[in-house]
Design a protein around this motif. Structure first.
Motif, PDB file in Angstrom:
ATOM      1  N   ALA A   1       8.085  14.096   2.133  1.00 56.54           N
ATOM      2  CA  ALA A   1       7.421  14.207   3.437  1.00 56.54           C
ATOM      3  C   ALA A   1       7.067  15.664   3.742  1.00 56.54           C
ATOM      4  CB  ALA A   1       8.320  13.632   4.532  1.00 56.54           C
ATOM      5  N   ARG A   2       7.981  16.565   3.446  1.00 54.49           N
ATOM      6  CA  ARG A   2       7.695  17.983   3.697  1.00 54.49           C
ATOM      7  C   ARG A   2       6.564  18.479   2.813  1.00 54.49           C
ATOM      8  NH1 ARG A   2      13.691  19.546   4.617  1.00 54.49           N
ATOM      9  NH2 ARG A   2      13.834  19.968   2.400  1.00 54.49           N
ATOM     10  N   GLY A   3       6.654  18.164   1.523  1.00 53.08           N
ATOM     11  CA  GLY A   3       5.638  18.634   0.584  1.00 53.08           C
ATOM     12  C   GLY A   3       4.263  18.084   0.946  1.00 53.08           C
TER      13      GLY A   3
ATOM     14  N   LEU B   1       7.166   7.167   4.816  1.00 54.12           N
ATOM     15  CA  LEU B   1       5.820   7.669   5.105  1.00 54.12           C
ATOM     16  C   LEU B   1       5.135   6.816   6.168  1.00 54.12           C
ATOM     17  CD1 LEU B   1       4.515   8.548   1.520  1.00 54.12           C
ATOM     18  CD2 LEU B   1       5.310  10.140   3.285  1.00 54.12           C
ATOM     19  N   LEU B   2       5.329   5.496   6.081  1.00 49.56           N
ATOM     20  CA  LEU B   2       4.707   4.608   7.072  1.00 49.56           C
ATOM     21  C   LEU B   2       5.264   4.903   8.466  1.00 49.56           C
ATOM     22  CD1 LEU B   2       4.773   1.286   5.013  1.00 49.56           C
ATOM     23  CD2 LEU B   2       2.727   2.582   5.670  1.00 49.56           C
ATOM     24  N   GLY B   3       6.559   5.156   8.538  1.00 48.07           N
ATOM     25  CA  GLY B   3       7.169   5.481   9.822  1.00 48.07           C
ATOM     26  C   GLY B   3       6.618   6.773  10.396  1.00 48.07           C
ATOM     27  N   ARG B   4       6.465   7.758   9.536  1.00 49.87           N
ATOM     28  CA  ARG B   4       5.923   9.037  10.006  1.00 49.87           C
ATOM     29  C   ARG B   4       4.456   8.877  10.444  1.00 49.87           C
ATOM     30  NH1 ARG B   4       9.511  13.373   8.171  1.00 49.87           N
ATOM     31  NH2 ARG B   4      11.074  12.401   6.855  1.00 49.87           N
ATOM     32  N   ALA B   5       3.727   8.098   9.674  1.00 53.24           N
ATOM     33  CA  ALA B   5       2.322   7.888  10.038  1.00 53.24           C
ATOM     34  C   ALA B   5       2.224   7.172  11.395  1.00 53.24           C
ATOM     35  CB  ALA B   5       1.609   7.095   8.949  1.00 53.24           C
ATOM     36  N   SER B   6       3.036   6.137  11.593  1.00 55.77           N
ATOM     37  CA  SER B   6       3.024   5.401  12.869  1.00 55.77           C
ATOM     38  C   SER B   6       3.362   6.317  14.029  1.00 55.77           C
ATOM     39  CB  SER B   6       4.078   4.287  12.867  1.00 55.77           C
ATOM     40  OG  SER B   6       3.860   3.392  11.834  1.00 55.77           O
ATOM     41  N   ALA B   7       4.311   7.216  13.805  1.00 60.25           N
ATOM     42  CA  ALA B   7       4.766   8.094  14.884  1.00 60.25           C
ATOM     43  C   ALA B   7       3.811   9.255  15.111  1.00 60.25           C
ATOM     44  CB  ALA B   7       6.164   8.621  14.553  1.00 60.25           C
ATOM     45  N   GLY B   8       2.719   9.310  14.336  1.00 63.13           N
ATOM     46  CA  GLY B   8       1.771  10.407  14.498  1.00 63.13           C
ATOM     47  C   GLY B   8       2.298  11.715  13.951  1.00 63.13           C
ATOM     48  N   GLU B   9       3.326  11.616  13.104  1.00 64.46           N
ATOM     49  CA  GLU B   9       3.953  12.837  12.602  1.00 64.46           C
ATOM     50  C   GLU B   9       3.294  13.315  11.306  1.00 64.46           C
ATOM     51  OE1 GLU B   9       8.294  12.556  12.229  1.00 64.46           O
ATOM     52  OE2 GLU B   9       8.060  13.795  10.439  1.00 64.46           O
ATOM     53  N   LEU B  10       2.611  12.391  10.614  1.00 64.18           N
ATOM     54  CA  LEU B  10       1.969  12.746   9.351  1.00 64.18           C
ATOM     55  C   LEU B  10       0.530  13.148   9.644  1.00 64.18           C
ATOM     56  CD1 LEU B  10       3.063  12.452   6.378  1.00 64.18           C
ATOM     57  CD2 LEU B  10       1.564  10.481   6.207  1.00 64.18           C
ATOM     58  N   PRO B  11       0.099  14.318   9.229  1.00 63.26           N
ATOM     59  CA  PRO B  11      -1.270  14.729   9.563  1.00 63.26           C
ATOM     60  C   PRO B  11      -2.312  14.051   8.675  1.00 63.26           C
ATOM     61  CG  PRO B  11      -0.144  16.477   8.366  1.00 63.26           C
ATOM     62  CD  PRO B  11       0.842  15.354   8.491  1.00 63.26           C
ATOM     63  N   ALA B  12      -2.210  12.734   8.550  1.00 63.46           N
ATOM     64  CA  ALA B  12      -3.162  11.966   7.744  1.00 63.46           C
ATOM     65  C   ALA B  12      -3.021  10.503   8.091  1.00 63.46           C
ATOM     66  CB  ALA B  12      -2.877  12.155   6.250  1.00 63.46           C
ATOM     67  N   THR B  13      -4.053   9.751   7.804  1.00 62.40           N
ATOM     68  CA  THR B  13      -3.920   8.298   7.860  1.00 62.40           C
ATOM     69  C   THR B  13      -3.670   7.798   6.445  1.00 62.40           C
ATOM     70  OG1 THR B  13      -6.316   8.169   7.662  1.00 62.40           O
ATOM     71  CG2 THR B  13      -5.398   7.900   9.860  1.00 62.40           C
ATOM     72  N   ILE B  14      -2.839   6.771   6.332  1.00 59.17           N
ATOM     73  CA  ILE B  14      -2.627   6.139   5.033  1.00 59.17           C
ATOM     74  C   ILE B  14      -3.684   5.058   4.912  1.00 59.17           C
ATOM     75  CG2 ILE B  14      -1.010   4.847   3.594  1.00 59.17           C
ATOM     76  CD1 ILE B  14       1.263   6.311   5.011  1.00 59.17           C
ATOM     77  N   GLU B  15      -4.614   5.263   3.979  1.00 60.54           N
ATOM     78  CA  GLU B  15      -5.773   4.364   3.876  1.00 60.54           C
ATOM     79  C   GLU B  15      -5.450   3.095   3.110  1.00 60.54           C
ATOM     80  OE1 GLU B  15      -8.886   5.108   5.190  1.00 60.54           O
ATOM     81  OE2 GLU B  15      -7.871   6.811   6.151  1.00 60.54           O
ATOM     82  N   ALA B  16      -4.578   3.235   2.118  1.00 60.77           N
ATOM     83  CA  ALA B  16      -4.260   2.080   1.285  1.00 60.77           C
ATOM     84  C   ALA B  16      -2.986   2.349   0.513  1.00 60.77           C
ATOM     85  CB  ALA B  16      -5.408   1.805   0.301  1.00 60.77           C
TER      86      ALA B  16
END
Lengths: 294, 294, 294, 294
Positions: free
Chosen positions: C272-274, C112-127
């Motif tokens: 990740a998909r879900g 999830l962190l990798g996807r978030a860094s790559a801008g692939e996750l439509p959210a920010t991980i807040e904590a």
């Protein structure tokens, strides 16, 4: 699934046109005005081509007039959507017709016959045409007429045989001409004549391994998955719009004959799925690509 | 999984030779004579090529001498199997080394770093080399040295850059040179120099869509599945022996960018599986094909 | 993919109501009236439950007023669709927020962190919140705050720890509370509090192998495929509405530890998909089932 | 594939015993001594149970004596491997026999008949037995005798019917008793009588959805994949050792009848694969698990 029983009967509208705001509203308002009930609806806006596609399956019993009048009325909506608009209304109450072309390998034909017998195929198989006699008994055991059209060895001399196939096919005016491992390359004039109706099953995952002996090619290349592709037939060999594909895993222990055997399980099911979607007007072709509202 | 802890330590024998009766007996009798315990055994007789392949994973603690003596003793068995026999004995107690070549896309590198951290990859990542700086921070956050080797725009002038890459790689004497979306075609001399050790992940189901922009090619062709292929690098582009492949279903609603995103999930796992099998001496190459004792 | 850049910005309308003719026309005419451009549209009439579902993704730049007014105006349409109608309008220009709960296993978090860094996750991980410290460094290397909430051994005494988790989560008002191999059963009050937002990845193909050690259960039962399930968390253990599932083939040679390792590749991608579908408002829950406009 | 033609004929040795060093050497040295050529070899050491399994496929023409003498000679090797050793030698030159039990659903029977006709099934179908008459014509069209054994409505009164089925089956002394959607729970005494030979296809991904109406159960649970399981029949319902499983993706648009239709494609192929492996002596049962040398 699809039958003449009035409550299951559907009028299936398919449409493709240049995308712009308001198309869905125009179509669905048209349907809502006469109280039509939409059982299935598919939409696709292709951002890369700017094209819009839809399929609407309307419960026939909620349409207060016949399919001809439905077409007549819809024509006005369609006309407003621009000159490139293509659309059709298919009445699921009319059973569709298929003709199957075969050679010696019977697994796809056997599968289709079983599905037709079980009422699972939304079409009747009107005739089977083979360039060999091997599958005559199989067709006839299911009560389907089999026509034998021998093909000369020299490809240059096959014109008359293709003419005979064409004549045999055309007298059924089929919704689908199914090349179920027919193993003959259709001449361009037949590809054009049956455009959008001739469906082939190719025993590879296209565009890999076009042409002859794809399992042999797959073995030589050492791939780890083999596949099958159901596509519309066009003049360019194995290059028509793809309807469906699937694959199965193989490994180093699988020789060519193992691939041939395992591949049959994929060919059968890929052809059956693709044919079903075609017959239910779920496939819209746009250039070399298909939109499949499965 | 593979570590220096004595009880897990394995000596892995891989062998390929012309097939004839008695090979398995010769090898396993050799192992049985000194009381060796076989934890995993794979055999393959390729009927099409007449070649025989095996992989034997022997519990190191049941071998009453060192790996060098094991090799020395086995050499006599191997010699009797004919002059074309190729074999190796790999000591799982020696941690293997990998060097990763990257460009701008980080998903494969990120995945490999995660597996390495979790102890899931049977190798240490010694270094990451990039022709861009984008992934330097990612490597360094995992404590892996990153080397930046800029590549000139003109392909004809890239020789010195490749020399520098070669030098950086070779000083680690790696068991695997991983092209993790490196996006540069290796010159023939490097393909030969790293033959059997350079592993590429190509973002298509080969042999479909060789070369640049495979997802774009896949979109244009309208395929219904996209894939990824992990293969050994050879001089012919994307034509080396395939180690692993997999696919994922797409449909008409998936544009090129959707394919790129979904394809990453396949690329990651196909590369990780292929690399793992390579590092565990599970892959035997014969011509353009691989035998994978997975 | 989803960002505040005006041209990509979308207003996503999701709606579920009792089915009747004219719903699509009402909704799309509403959108057409102000010239809204529909980029993606999904519809589903559930014949078994008589329920209708839709998701409309409207190009924000074609809406001549703000999202609040869009909601205000649509309320009148929705009111006419009956009292059970449920609907939402989500502005993709507002970045969504996720909080991730973990224990010791880091593969899902790393992914999830990798996807978030790559801008692939439509959210920010807040904590990231963990009941163990193992993954603190991983979160912090990505600049994400990690909170350690130790859990007492006795399940009966975990109430205060859950209260603390709740407080840490709630101050971010997250769109998704992701249980990324959290390994703790949420108390009923938290299930209710985060209803429709708490998402779990279970490491089996549900409903097979509910509860603890599913790979061990799978090994004992001798299944030939193992799987993973992404589902909304409800009070009944592992019985919430399923968002996504997938499987991978195993065979007799795979022990429990092999299943654990291979299963991780499925868990990662299924979660990740879900999660992506949830964050993009593609998932509509109805009873124990989900409609996923993927 | 498997026929009496001498060059394809194989003697297939299968063996399971407590693992210890030297087993493979003992077996393969035995084969090498008389110059036997091993065409396929599978080995599995189960680290969790300490059990060893092997399958050796020996080219019959390289064995200088008959199969009976081969068994006689091997007995001495087997005796040295411990008292729990179980082994068999199967002569592929003897065509195997199958009897198929059916009810009303014909898709699995149709598929098996097609494979048998095409020479793809390594067995002859000796008879079809149905508790309804629906599939009599299908069997007879392939020249296979059909026996109708009506079953009373009250399960408590079905004993005599099962006795009649048993008698009809046993007179063929079949290698496989195939429950091809038979829909009747075999009484314990029949499970024991046909232990290791009765093969069922269950229309779910076991252990999910044991018992009646699994597709209905799957719909209610809202799973995203449906499956089929081929397993040996034991006294505990749907709990016998699994030979093969596979799944197919479904989504919210698939009602129960769609699942039933799509599931058939999986049932057919899973049964065919499992049956083939059973008939080729590729399946070794150990407790509730199977080793499948596919």
């Amino acid at each position: 699934m699809v039958s003449a029983v009035s409550d299951d009967r559907r009028y299936v509208l398919t449409l493709g046109c240049l995308d712009r705001p308001g198309i869905i509203a125009a179509i669905t308002s048209f349907i809502a005005e006469f109280g039509g009930s939409i059982l299935e609806a598919g939409y696709h806006s292709d951002l890369e081509t700017g094209w819009f596609f839809t399929r609407q399956s309307i419960k026939a019993s909620t349409v207060p007039f016949g399919v001809e009048e439905l077409r007549e009325r819809f024509r006005q909506i369609a006309d407003e959507l621009g000159p490139d608009t293509e659309w059709q209304v298919h009445d699921s109450g009319l059973r569709r017709r298929a003709v199957v072309l075969v050679s010696k390998e019977g697994h796809c034909l056997h599968d289709l016959l079983g599905r037709a017998s079980a009422g699972e195929l939304p079409a009747t198989i009107e005739a089977v045409i083979g360039n060999h006699l091997d599958l005559a008994a199989m067709a006839e055991a299911h009560g389907i007429p089999f026509h034998h059209v021998p093909f000369p060895k020299d490809p240059a001399e096959r014109g008359p045989a293709f003419d005979q196939v064409r004549e045999l096919v055309d007298k059924h005016d089929p919704d689908a001409v199914v090349l179920a491992r027919f193993m003959q390359v259709l001449p361009e004039r037949l590809c054009e004549h049956w455009a959008g109706r001739a469906i082939n099953i190719h025993h590879s995952f296209l565009p890999s391994f076009v042409g002859a002996r794809p399992y042999h090619q797959a073995f030589v290349r050492g791939v780890k998955l083999i596949g099958a592709t159901c596509h519309y037939v066009t003049a360019e060999l194995d290059a028509g719009p793809i309807i469906e594909q699937d694959v199965i895993r193989v490994d180093h222990a699988d020789g060519v004959s193992d691939m041939v055997r395992q591949g049959r399980d994929i060919e059968r099911v890929v052809l059956a799925r693709g044919l079903r979607w075609h017959l239910e007007s779920r496939v819209l072709v746009h250039g070399k690509r298909t939109v499949v509202f499965s």
